[in-house]
Design a protein around this motif. Sequence first.
Motif, mmCIF file in Angstrom:
data_model
loop_
_atom_site.group_PDB
_atom_site.id
_atom_site.type_symbol
_atom_site.label_atom_id
_atom_site.label_comp_id
_atom_site.label_asym_id
_atom_site.label_seq_id
_atom_site.Cartn_x
_atom_site.Cartn_y
_atom_site.Cartn_z
ATOM 1 N N PHE A 1 0.837 -1.203 0.000
ATOM 2 C CA PHE A 1 0.000 0.000 0.000
ATOM 3 C C PHE A 1 0.875 1.257 0.000
ATOM 4 C CE2 PHE A 1 -2.850 -3.180 1.873
ATOM 5 C CZ PHE A 1 -4.002 -2.953 1.132
ATOM 6 N N VAL A 2 0.293 2.331 -0.527
ATOM 7 C CA VAL A 2 0.916 3.651 -0.477
ATOM 8 C C VAL A 2 0.016 4.527 0.390
ATOM 9 C CG1 VAL A 2 1.598 5.684 -1.783
ATOM 10 C CG2 VAL A 2 1.967 3.408 -2.761
ATOM 11 N N PHE A 3 0.598 5.122 1.430
ATOM 12 C CA PHE A 3 -0.177 5.955 2.358
ATOM 13 C C PHE A 3 0.126 7.425 2.076
ATOM 14 C CE2 PHE A 3 0.270 1.824 4.219
ATOM 15 C CZ PHE A 3 -0.982 1.570 4.767
ATOM 16 N N PRO A 13 -9.003 9.299 -10.550
ATOM 17 C CA PRO A 13 -9.102 8.140 -9.658
ATOM 18 C C PRO A 13 -7.729 7.692 -9.172
ATOM 19 C CG PRO A 13 -9.361 7.467 -11.951
ATOM 20 C CD PRO A 13 -9.322 8.967 -11.950
ATOM 21 N N LEU A 14 -7.650 7.260 -7.925
ATOM 22 C CA LEU A 14 -6.405 6.769 -7.366
ATOM 23 C C LEU A 14 -6.332 5.252 -7.505
ATOM 24 C CD1 LEU A 14 -6.143 8.857 -4.061
ATOM 25 C CD2 LEU A 14 -5.072 9.314 -6.263
ATOM 26 N N HIS A 15 -5.118 4.751 -7.540
ATOM 27 C CA HIS A 15 -4.913 3.306 -7.597
ATOM 28 C C HIS A 15 -5.495 2.676 -6.337
ATOM 29 C CE1 HIS A 15 -2.789 -0.547 -7.699
ATOM 30 N NE2 HIS A 15 -2.591 -0.325 -9.000
ATOM 31 N N SER A 16 -5.965 1.460 -6.480
ATOM 32 C CA SER A 16 -6.608 0.785 -5.346
ATOM 33 C C SER A 16 -5.651 0.532 -4.186
ATOM 34 C CB SER A 16 -7.219 -0.546 -5.803
ATOM 35 O OG SER A 16 -6.209 -1.385 -6.364
ATOM 36 N N ALA A 17 -4.330 0.617 -4.458
ATOM 37 C CA ALA A 17 -3.353 0.392 -3.394
ATOM 38 C C ALA A 17 -3.054 1.653 -2.602
ATOM 39 C CB ALA A 17 -2.052 -0.163 -3.991
ATOM 40 N N VAL A 18 -3.633 2.799 -3.013
ATOM 41 C CA VAL A 18 -3.382 4.068 -2.325
ATOM 42 C C VAL A 18 -4.398 4.258 -1.201
ATOM 43 C CG1 VAL A 18 -3.324 6.583 -2.540
ATOM 44 C CG2 VAL A 18 -2.375 5.144 -4.362
ATOM 45 N N VAL A 19 -3.894 4.515 -0.006
ATOM 46 C CA VAL A 19 -4.750 4.815 1.144
ATOM 47 C C VAL A 19 -4.660 6.306 1.410
ATOM 48 C CG1 VAL A 19 -5.209 4.376 3.586
ATOM 49 C CG2 VAL A 19 -4.347 2.530 2.121
ATOM 50 N N ASN A 20 -5.735 7.021 1.139
ATOM 51 C CA ASN A 20 -5.767 8.481 1.294
ATOM 52 C C ASN A 20 -7.130 8.867 1.863
ATOM 53 O OD1 ASN A 20 -6.063 11.309 0.869
ATOM 54 N ND2 ASN A 20 -4.535 11.260 -0.744
ATOM 55 N N PRO A 21 -7.167 9.487 3.053
ATOM 56 C CA PRO A 21 -8.455 9.818 3.675
ATOM 57 C C PRO A 21 -9.290 10.791 2.867
ATOM 58 C CG PRO A 21 -6.632 10.852 4.863
ATOM 59 C CD PRO A 21 -6.021 9.885 3.889
ATOM 60 N N HIS A 22 -8.674 11.524 1.942
ATOM 61 C CA HIS A 22 -9.446 12.467 1.122
ATOM 62 C C HIS A 22 -10.332 11.753 0.114
ATOM 63 C CE1 HIS A 22 -7.557 16.155 2.592
ATOM 64 N NE2 HIS A 22 -6.434 15.471 2.633
ATOM 65 N N LEU A 45 -1.070 6.121 8.149
ATOM 66 C CA LEU A 45 -0.546 4.758 8.297
ATOM 67 C C LEU A 45 -0.876 4.199 9.686
ATOM 68 C CD1 LEU A 45 1.165 2.305 7.567
ATOM 69 C CD2 LEU A 45 3.210 3.659 8.088
ATOM 70 N N TRP A 46 -0.678 5.028 10.724
ATOM 71 C CA TRP A 46 -0.942 4.575 12.093
ATOM 72 C C TRP A 46 -2.437 4.235 12.271
ATOM 73 C CZ3 TRP A 46 -4.023 5.822 16.174
ATOM 74 C CH2 TRP A 46 -3.676 5.294 17.424
ATOM 75 N N ALA A 47 -3.306 5.115 11.764
ATOM 76 C CA ALA A 47 -4.749 4.895 11.909
ATOM 77 C C ALA A 47 -5.195 3.645 11.146
ATOM 78 C CB ALA A 47 -5.515 6.120 11.418
ATOM 79 N N TRP A 48 -4.592 3.425 9.971
ATOM 80 C CA TRP A 48 -4.905 2.237 9.178
ATOM 81 C C TRP A 48 -4.490 0.976 9.953
ATOM 82 C CZ3 TRP A 48 -7.516 1.309 4.722
ATOM 83 C CH2 TRP A 48 -7.293 0.099 4.074
ATOM 84 N N ALA A 49 -3.313 1.010 10.520
ATOM 85 C CA ALA A 49 -2.835 -0.143 11.292
ATOM 86 C C ALA A 49 -3.713 -0.377 12.519
ATOM 87 C CB ALA A 49 -1.382 0.092 11.713
ATOM 88 N N TRP A 50 -4.153 0.709 13.161
ATOM 89 C CA TRP A 50 -5.025 0.591 14.340
ATOM 90 C C TRP A 50 -6.383 0.008 13.954
ATOM 91 C CZ3 TRP A 50 -4.217 1.785 19.536
ATOM 92 C CH2 TRP A 50 -5.351 1.837 20.341
#
Length: 390
Positions: A1-3, A13-22, A45-50
């Motif tokens: 993943f890319v955070f 559109p962003l790639h499905s591997a991108v984690v972006n809260p926006h 990243l921290w919030a995703w892991a949590w």
Amino acid sequence: FVFDHHLPEEGAPLHSAVVNPHTCAPRSAPGENEAGRALCATGVLWAWAWKHSLLPRKRLAAMTDLVALATIADCMPLTPLNRALVRQGMDILSTTPRKGLARLFSRLGIARPGSALTEETLSMKVIPCINAAGRMDFADTAVNVLLGSPNVDESVEMLISLNRKRQSLSLKISKEAELVLSGGVNVILGESWPVGVLSGVASRICGATGAPVALAAPVNGGIRGTLRVPEGADAVGVLSALSSKLEAWGGHKYAAGFSVSRENWDFVRRDLQQALSSMKVEETSVTAIAMAPEEISIESWKEACTLGPFGNGNPPPMFFLARKGRERMLPLGKDGKHIQIDAGGIRLLAFHGENEREALAGADGWVYRPRIDCWRGEERLQYVVDYAVV
């Protein structure tokens, strides 16, 4: 993943591997996922892991020191979530810092473990050293310090050395840029400037002058730049209007970066200069409590600090001292850059005040903020001038 936490281009559109809260809610619904949108990339990243329990939560809670450093470094707004993360992370930094950070704290003369650590200490002393590695050399050195690698002492010394070089180089570039900016130019290309230090220089100039500024330097045959705008403006909006001529761009409302080809630079510089020179920015108001420094005890200020951590989105309380006419402007430090205002035994500290000596000396009063300083093991209050009221 890319955070990531930057504003993505609308409609792209962003790639499905991108984690972006926006991307979790449309921009037309600003109330949704507001807490997530205010996170820095480390916080994402921290919030995703949590959320997904990628690590035991006890271990994740012990890693909020990294979130705190990153949140303050990126000047993220201190929303309730960010404030909670930074507060918990600062508690860890104050009581049980990582091995490498403890060494860095010691070399920087910062309070011993167990003593209170402030946001200002992190942003003014610690974070510049950590960032200097990536700006001047390789970020691996900072990673070694954060992870407490076997050669951590050597890495700490390298960070301090790189930060001194960064400070010296930034001062040189600031003087060159300010000379050009004084002529009404907002966009500058420095052919010999290293791009790594330009964001810090641009932030300082914008903060000091209240004017938008774009600084650029050559990189790999092209040109890379950094844009800073004052409160009330929109850096991303400015670059969005130029996107057809840019190779890449992105950032935040007040700070953004861009890349452009040599062939398009003259067009970009022209349009960017026009946008910045015509930018209308409303002057922000400052709220302060009329109270003399001697009325503020260290105990009461510590109690006020429970409202912190302070920073972007949660400013510290500020106070106003009216001029009585008997104040004296005295030198502070050995280099002649700073001033202390002697107000009947209480001294206000005006860092880099020599450049504003006339305004400080002729002011009707001064807006200041207390801060706790530790000298020879004893805590004391200092009073730092933020504004001269004229």
